[in-house]
Design an enzyme around this catalytic site. Structure first.
Site, PDB file in Angstrom:
ATOM      1  NE  ARG A 143     -20.322 -27.678 -25.436  1.00 48.21           N
ATOM      2  CZ  ARG A 143     -19.780 -26.648 -24.780  1.00 48.21           C
ATOM      3  NH1 ARG A 143     -20.442 -25.503 -24.696  1.00 48.21           N
ATOM      4  NH2 ARG A 143     -18.602 -26.755 -24.218  1.00 48.21           N
ATOM      5  CE  LYS A 175     -19.051 -31.003 -30.355  1.00 45.04           C
ATOM      6  NZ  LYS A 175     -18.177 -29.829 -30.228  1.00 45.04           N
ATOM      7  CE  LYS A 220     -16.380 -33.820 -30.366  1.00 47.83           C
ATOM      8  NZ  LYS A 220     -15.935 -32.464 -30.284  1.00 47.83           N
ATOM      9  CD  GLU A 240     -26.976 -30.338 -38.539  1.00 46.65           C
ATOM     10  OE1 GLU A 240     -26.269 -29.609 -39.269  1.00 46.65           O
ATOM     11  OE2 GLU A 240     -27.597 -29.909 -37.548  1.00 46.65           O
ATOM     12  CE1 TYR A 285      -7.849 -35.349 -27.096  1.00 48.83           C
ATOM     13  CE2 TYR A 285      -9.660 -36.928 -27.125  1.00 48.83           C
ATOM     14  CZ  TYR A 285      -9.210 -35.624 -27.148  1.00 48.83           C
ATOM     15  OH  TYR A 285     -10.106 -34.587 -27.237  1.00 48.83           O
TER      16      TYR A 285
HETATM   17  C1  PBG Z   1     -16.131 -27.838 -28.768  1.00 47.45           C
HETATM   18  C2  PBG Z   1     -15.537 -29.186 -28.707  1.00 47.45           C
HETATM   19  C3  PBG Z   1     -15.765 -30.156 -27.742  1.00 47.45           C
HETATM   20  C4  PBG Z   1     -14.998 -31.258 -28.099  1.00 47.45           C
HETATM   21  C5  PBG Z   1     -14.300 -30.926 -29.255  1.00 47.45           C
HETATM   22  N1  PBG Z   1     -14.666 -29.648 -29.636  1.00 47.45           N
HETATM   23  C6  PBG Z   1     -16.541 -30.100 -26.491  1.00 47.45           C
HETATM   24  C7  PBG Z   1     -17.986 -29.919 -26.512  1.00 47.45           C
HETATM   25  O1  PBG Z   1     -18.633 -29.855 -27.545  1.00 47.45           O
HETATM   26  O2  PBG Z   1     -18.524 -29.812 -25.414  1.00 47.45           O
HETATM   27  C8  PBG Z   1     -14.936 -32.540 -27.351  1.00 47.45           C
HETATM   28  C9  PBG Z   1     -13.803 -33.453 -27.689  1.00 47.45           C
HETATM   29  C10 PBG Z   1     -13.601 -34.562 -26.741  1.00 47.45           C
HETATM   30  O3  PBG Z   1     -14.427 -34.820 -25.838  1.00 47.45           O
HETATM   31  O4  PBG Z   1     -12.572 -35.242 -26.873  1.00 47.45           O
HETATM   32  N2  PBG Z   1     -15.191 -26.886 -29.163  1.00 47.45           N
END
Ligand code: PBG
Length: 323
Positions: free
Chosen positions: A217, A196, A248, A233, A313
């Protein structure tokens, strides 16, 4: 001179193109991320994600059933609590909005769909980080793991078939696996957010969950510059017991997705995130892109790059087109 080899021959008719298509996109490949807001009395549109809403508990139930009826296989739930605190108590509270909604949805769909839950603190903390903070204001990895463990058990008890740890804490899969097993939830799976990235494409999602995050983050999510790190990872998540691994965002990371798919012995998911959704909706609303074709092309590309399943989505709508 004429060419003797003519690739165009295989493109001559729609039937022939169907016959030789390498990649398939079916409703069963799709997982719908959904938002539920505590105290909402009617669905609330998310301005930066046209077509997506923060559900009430009741509208969530109905939308979950509709998605499964359209052929969508997975539902990934995110909660938007009424109150937040430093440690994200609403996330571990068995009566918290996400856990209540998981129970609602599970009672509606039973085993007819796969009910999944975001297992992360950012929706529940007042500072908006994915973990708890130490005395210097940094995200405390190991203190966060203890909270994730408790959260995962609460989500499994509420009815989640799968929990989705999305916080990118080191060791999160192992700690959650042990906690689930110790609580008797040996059949509850883990969809690990394996690779991620710290991405600008999450912008609209932060509106969707009303995140209060200031800053970024980057100390826990991956640097977009790095691909090899994703394999590290991956190795860790597999060793720790991940049942499904995920990359992701999707579109800017198709090389990472391919590498993970080539090296994984468990199913691979990809998350087409909020910003990927919103930029296509915005371009389509301007008449700059053919919306439906663009959506199908992106999802096909994500599948071609190696995703067994795709969080999007558009899952319900696309499933209705394909079934
Ligand atoms: C964190 C989380 C995020 C998303 C899914 N889980 C946000 C982030 O990491 O800032 C993002 C999903 C999206 O943008 O559709 N719980």
């Amino acid at each position: 001179m004429y060419p003797t080899s003519r690739p165009r021959r295989l493109r001559t008719t729609p039937a022939l193109r169907r016959l030789v298509a390498e990649t398939e996109l079916r409703p069963r490949h799709l997982v719908l991320p959904m938002f539920v807001k505590e105290g909402a009395t009617e669905p609330i549109p998310i301005a930066s994600m046209p077509g997506v809403v923060q559900h009430t508990r009741d509208s969530l139930r109905k939308a979950a059933v509709a998605a499964v009826e359209a052929g969508v296989t997975g539902l990934m739930l995110f909660g938007v609590p009424a109150a937040r605190d430093a440690v994200g108590s609403a996330g571990t509270d068995p009566d918290g909005i996400l856990n209540a909604a998981l129970a609602d949805v599970r009672s509606e769909v039973g085993d007819g769909g796969v009910v999944m839950s975001d297992c992360c603190l950012d929706e529940f903390t007042d500072h908006g980080h994915c973990g708890v903070l130490d005395e210097h204001g940094r995200v405390d990895n190991d203190a966060t793991l203890a909270v994730y463990a408790e959260m995962a058990v609460a989500q499994a008890a509420a009815g989640a078939h799968f929990v989705g740890p999305s916080g990118m804490m080191d060791g999160q899969v192992e700690v959650i696996r042990r906690a689930l097993d110790a609580a008797g939830h040996t059949d509850t799976g883990i969809l690990a957010y394996t690779a991620k990235y710290a991405s600008a494409f999450y912008g609209p999602f932060r509106d969707a969950v009303e995140s209060r995050l200031r800053g970024d983050r980057k100390t826990y999510q991956q640097d977009p510059a790095n691909a090899r790190e994703a394999l590290r990872e991956l190795a860790l998540d597999l060793a720790e017991g991940a049942d499904i691994v995920m990359v992701k965002p999707a579109m800017a990371y198709l090389d990472v997705l391919r590498a993970v798919a080539d090296n994984s012995d468990v199913p691979v998911a990809a998350y087409q995130v909020s910003g990927e959704y919103s930029m296509i909706e915005a371009a389509a609303a301007n008449g700059w892109l053919d919306r439906d074709r663009t959506i199908l092309e992106t999802l096909t590309g994500i599948r071609r790059a190696g995703a067994d399943l795709v969080l999007t989505y558009w899952a319900s709508e696309v499933a209705s087109w394909l079934s």
